[in-house]
Write a protein that holds these residues in place. Structure first.
Motif, PDB file in Angstrom:
ATOM      1  N   CYS A   1       0.841  -1.206   0.000  1.00  8.99           N
ATOM      2  CA  CYS A   1       0.000   0.000   0.000  1.00  8.99           C
ATOM      3  C   CYS A   1       0.874   1.255   0.000  1.00  8.99           C
ATOM      4  N   GLN A   2       1.873   1.255   0.844  1.00  8.49           N
ATOM      5  CA  GLN A   2       2.759   2.421   0.927  1.00  8.49           C
ATOM      6  C   GLN A   2       3.436   2.687  -0.407  1.00  8.49           C
ATOM      7  N   GLY A   3       3.841   1.609  -1.052  1.00  7.27           N
ATOM      8  CA  GLY A   3       4.554   1.746  -2.319  1.00  7.27           C
ATOM      9  C   GLY A   3       3.687   2.322  -3.418  1.00  7.27           C
ATOM     10  N   ARG A   4       2.361   2.130  -3.325  1.00  2.63           N
ATOM     11  CA  ARG A   4       1.493   2.581  -4.412  1.00  2.63           C
ATOM     12  C   ARG A   4       0.989   4.008  -4.257  1.00  2.63           C
ATOM     13  N   MET A   5       1.011   4.548  -3.040  1.00  2.00           N
ATOM     14  CA  MET A   5       0.449   5.893  -2.851  1.00  2.00           C
ATOM     15  C   MET A   5       1.141   6.982  -3.672  1.00  2.00           C
ATOM     16  N   PRO A   6       2.470   7.011  -3.772  1.00  3.27           N
ATOM     17  CA  PRO A   6       3.073   8.069  -4.576  1.00  3.27           C
ATOM     18  C   PRO A   6       2.571   8.068  -6.022  1.00  3.27           C
ATOM     19  N   SER A   7       2.353   6.880  -6.592  1.00  5.94           N
ATOM     20  CA  SER A   7       1.880   6.893  -7.980  1.00  5.94           C
ATOM     21  C   SER A   7       0.408   7.339  -8.047  1.00  5.94           C
ATOM     22  N   PHE A   8      -0.379   7.064  -7.001  1.00  7.43           N
ATOM     23  CA  PHE A   8      -1.742   7.613  -6.953  1.00  7.43           C
ATOM     24  C   PHE A   8      -1.696   9.140  -6.919  1.00  7.43           C
ATOM     25  N   LEU A   9      -0.781   9.682  -6.153  1.00  7.90           N
ATOM     26  CA  LEU A   9      -0.694  11.146  -6.052  1.00  7.90           C
ATOM     27  C   LEU A   9      -0.213  11.751  -7.374  1.00  7.90           C
ATOM     28  N   PHE A  10       0.777  11.122  -7.968  1.00  5.37           N
ATOM     29  CA  PHE A  10       1.285  11.600  -9.250  1.00  5.37           C
ATOM     30  C   PHE A  10       0.156  11.555 -10.292  1.00  5.37           C
ATOM     31  N   HIS A  11      -0.598  10.461 -10.292  1.00  3.15           N
ATOM     32  CA  HIS A  11      -1.649  10.272 -11.285  1.00  3.15           C
ATOM     33  C   HIS A  11      -2.756  11.326 -11.170  1.00  3.15           C
ATOM     34  N   ILE A  12      -3.166  11.660  -9.955  1.00  2.00           N
ATOM     35  CA  ILE A  12      -4.265  12.629  -9.823  1.00  2.00           C
ATOM     36  C   ILE A  12      -3.802  14.025 -10.225  1.00  2.00           C
ATOM     37  N   ILE A  13      -2.540  14.333  -9.969  1.00  2.00           N
ATOM     38  CA  ILE A  13      -2.028  15.652 -10.376  1.00  2.00           C
ATOM     39  C   ILE A  13      -2.031  15.754 -11.907  1.00  2.00           C
ATOM     40  N   GLU A  14      -1.656  14.663 -12.551  1.00  2.00           N
ATOM     41  CA  GLU A  14      -1.636  14.647 -14.016  1.00  2.00           C
ATOM     42  C   GLU A  14      -3.064  14.689 -14.591  1.00  2.00           C
ATOM     43  N   LEU A  15      -3.913  13.838 -14.031  1.00  2.00           N
ATOM     44  CA  LEU A  15      -5.298  13.730 -14.525  1.00  2.00           C
ATOM     45  C   LEU A  15      -6.045  15.051 -14.336  1.00  2.00           C
ATOM     46  N   ALA A  16      -5.954  15.614 -13.139  1.00  2.00           N
ATOM     47  CA  ALA A  16      -6.668  16.854 -12.846  1.00  2.00           C
ATOM     48  C   ALA A  16      -6.095  18.011 -13.668  1.00  2.00           C
ATOM     49  N   GLY A  17      -4.775  18.068 -13.785  1.00  2.00           N
ATOM     50  CA  GLY A  17      -4.151  19.158 -14.540  1.00  2.00           C
ATOM     51  C   GLY A  17      -4.639  19.181 -15.980  1.00  2.00           C
ATOM     52  N   LYS A  18      -4.655  18.020 -16.624  1.00  2.00           N
ATOM     53  CA  LYS A  18      -5.109  17.936 -18.021  1.00  2.00           C
ATOM     54  C   LYS A  18      -6.589  18.301 -18.130  1.00  2.00           C
ATOM     55  N   HIS A  19      -7.380  17.754 -17.204  1.00  2.00           N
ATOM     56  CA  HIS A  19      -8.818  18.015 -17.258  1.00  2.00           C
ATOM     57  C   HIS A  19      -9.113  19.503 -17.081  1.00  2.00           C
ATOM     58  N   PHE A  20      -8.447  20.144 -16.141  1.00  2.00           N
ATOM     59  CA  PHE A  20      -8.703  21.566 -15.906  1.00  2.00           C
ATOM     60  C   PHE A  20      -8.308  22.394 -17.135  1.00  2.00           C
ATOM     61  N   ASP A  21      -7.186  22.025 -17.762  1.00  2.00           N
ATOM     62  CA  ASP A  21      -6.788  22.731 -18.993  1.00  2.00           C
ATOM     63  C   ASP A  21      -7.874  22.603 -20.065  1.00  2.00           C
ATOM     64  N   HIS A  22      -8.407  21.397 -20.220  1.00  2.00           N
ATOM     65  CA  HIS A  22      -9.451  21.186 -21.236  1.00  2.00           C
ATOM     66  C   HIS A  22     -10.696  22.004 -20.917  1.00  2.00           C
ATOM     67  N   GLU A  23     -11.098  21.930 -19.641  1.00  2.00           N
ATOM     68  CA  GLU A  23     -12.318  22.637 -19.254  1.00  2.00           C
ATOM     69  C   GLU A  23     -12.169  24.144 -19.491  1.00  2.00           C
ATOM     70  N   GLU A  24     -11.009  24.675 -19.142  1.00  2.00           N
ATOM     71  CA  GLU A  24     -10.786  26.116 -19.318  1.00  2.00           C
ATOM     72  C   GLU A  24     -10.745  26.488 -20.800  1.00  2.00           C
ATOM     73  N   ALA A  25     -10.105  25.643 -21.612  1.00  2.00           N
ATOM     74  CA  ALA A  25     -10.048  25.924 -23.049  1.00  2.00           C
ATOM     75  C   ALA A  25     -11.454  25.913 -23.644  1.00  2.00           C
ATOM     76  N   ILE A  26     -12.284  24.988 -23.183  1.00  4.64           N
ATOM     77  CA  ILE A  26     -13.656  24.908 -23.692  1.00  4.64           C
ATOM     78  C   ILE A  26     -14.438  26.158 -23.291  1.00  4.64           C
ATOM     79  N   MET A  27     -14.259  26.569 -22.028  1.00  3.67           N
ATOM     80  CA  MET A  27     -14.964  27.784 -21.593  1.00  3.67           C
ATOM     81  C   MET A  27     -14.549  28.973 -22.451  1.00  3.67           C
TER      82      MET A  27
END
Ligand SMILES: [Fe+2]
Ligand SMILES: [Fe+2]
Length: 158
Positions: A58-84
């Motif tokens: 479990c400990q070993g997987r948390m950093p990749s969960f954190l990295f993944h959400i930063i990437e996923l959210a960053g891309k999504h927010f860019d898309h949403e803002e571009a659409i707006m």
């Protein structure tokens, strides 16, 4: 606060579909994070409910969960803002756009803060607690954002 804009409406079907798809990806991410560490699932779980192997895994997987959400959210927010911004009469100075973008920036700052603090948190808490804590914080950030910003935004596209 201005959180809803009738001016952002009738999104192109492809834009609408992309936002829906990315919101689904974020929901799936949260569900995966919730279930990721089997020994954190019971509310009463503590370190003694996890075997040493489970804790290490479990400990070993948390950093990749954190990295993944930063990437996923960053891309999504860019898309949403571009659409707006692609809507007629919406510019960077438009109040609804500015508050929505600021809310995205605040979430990114919070997610980065979780990642930056991960190692000091793991030293103080057991794995089950760390998973519950991080899941709770990340889920709350997105739930609040959906309620205040994205739900009205999607609503106005119908
Ligand atoms: Fe969104
Ligand atoms: Fe948003």
């Amino acid at each position: 606060m201005v959180v809803h804009s009738k001016a952002i409406n009738k999104l192109a079907p492809a834009d609408y579909a992309m936002i829906k798809k990315e919101h689904k990806q974020l929901e799936k991410y949260l569900a995966d994070l919730h279930d990721a560490c089997a020994c954190s699932l019971s509310p009463a779980a503590d370190a003694t409910d996890c075997t040493r192997e489970q804790q290490t895994s479990c400990q070993g997987r948390m950093p990749s969960f954190l990295f993944h959400i930063i990437e996923l959210a960053g891309k999504h927010f860019d898309h949403e803002e571009a659409i707006m911004l692609s809507r007629p009469s919406i510019s960077e100075s438009y109040a609804y756009f500015r508050v929505h973008r600021q809310a995205h920036l605040d979430i990114m700052k919070n997610l980065q803060g979780l990642a930056d603090n991960y190692f000091s948190v793991t030293k103080k808490s057991n794995t089950a607690e760390v998973y519950r804590l991080f899941y709770g914080k990340i889920a709350a950030l997105f739930e609040e954002h959906d309620r205040l910003f994205d739900d009205p935004f999607i609503e106005s596209t119908k």
